[in-house]
Design an enzyme around this catalytic site. Structure first.
Site, mmCIF file in Angstrom:
data_model
loop_
_atom_site.group_PDB
_atom_site.id
_atom_site.type_symbol
_atom_site.label_atom_id
_atom_site.label_comp_id
_atom_site.label_asym_id
_atom_site.label_seq_id
_atom_site.Cartn_x
_atom_site.Cartn_y
_atom_site.Cartn_z
ATOM 1 N N CYS A 60 30.723 16.139 122.550
ATOM 2 C CA CYS A 60 31.878 17.047 122.478
ATOM 3 C C CYS A 60 33.041 16.495 123.296
ATOM 4 O O CYS A 60 34.192 16.529 122.860
ATOM 5 C CB CYS A 60 31.499 18.435 122.974
ATOM 6 S SG CYS A 60 30.189 19.225 122.013
ATOM 7 N N ALA A 61 32.744 15.997 124.473
ATOM 8 C CA ALA A 61 33.778 15.406 125.319
ATOM 9 C C ALA A 61 34.396 14.186 124.635
ATOM 10 O O ALA A 61 35.618 14.039 124.587
ATOM 11 C CB ALA A 61 33.194 15.025 126.676
#
Length: 166
Positions: A60-61
């Site tokens: 996600c990052a």
């Protein structure tokens, strides 16, 4: 209902992504400053909605950082990263990673976004948060592209998400 996997183990969502060619459902989410936002907040902009389980995970990052890079020189497009994270955590992440253009939005007050977009995980260890998906909209909120990432630990197809934007 979509069938996806988490590290190879099957899990399910509550429905399907909005159909290409349809109008995107409106939403009510919260930004990092605790402001309520909806589709009309971004009126006139093309939108890439990056739906993620949590910014506090490596994929996600990474995807949020990649979308930040892809926004360079694109004043006509906004990327909205939607997760179940609290706005405070989103603000810390964006500050630490120098995310300035991607708009991090939280489902803190309601899960209606996840239900309306068909991405609410209904079983397994991540039940109650979102699957990883992309929904690309034109400036009138017409759905141009969708991708339900089949394995949560995989990245989305960034080029396809942006490729439909003229």
């Amino acid at each position: 209902m979509a069938k996806i996997t988490l590290k190879g183990n099957p899990i399910h969502t509550n429905g399907d992504l909005p159909a290409v060619g349809s109008q995107a459902p409106d939403f009510h989410l919260v930004d990092k400053d605790l402001n309520d936002v909806s589709l009309s907040t971004y009126a006139g902009k093309k939108k890439v909605i990056s739906i993620v389980p949590s910014l506090d995970t490596p994929v996600c990052a990474l995807s949020t950082k990649k979308f930040e890079e892809m926004l360079a020189g694109r004043d006509d497009v906004v990327v909205l990263t939607v997760s179940a994270d609290l706005p405070f955590a989103m603000g810390r992440f964006c500050g630490a990673e120098k995310i300035e253009q991607v708009k991090a939005l939280s489902m803190m007050r309601t899960r209606s976004f996840a239900k309306d977009y068909g991405v609410l995980i209904t079983d397994g260890p991540l039940a109650g948060i979102t699957a990883r998906a992309i929904v690309t909209l034109d400036e009138n909120n017409k759905v141009l592209h969708t991708e339900m990432v089949p394995e949560i630990a995989q990245e989305p197809d960034y080029d396809k998400a942006f490729g439909v934007l003229a």
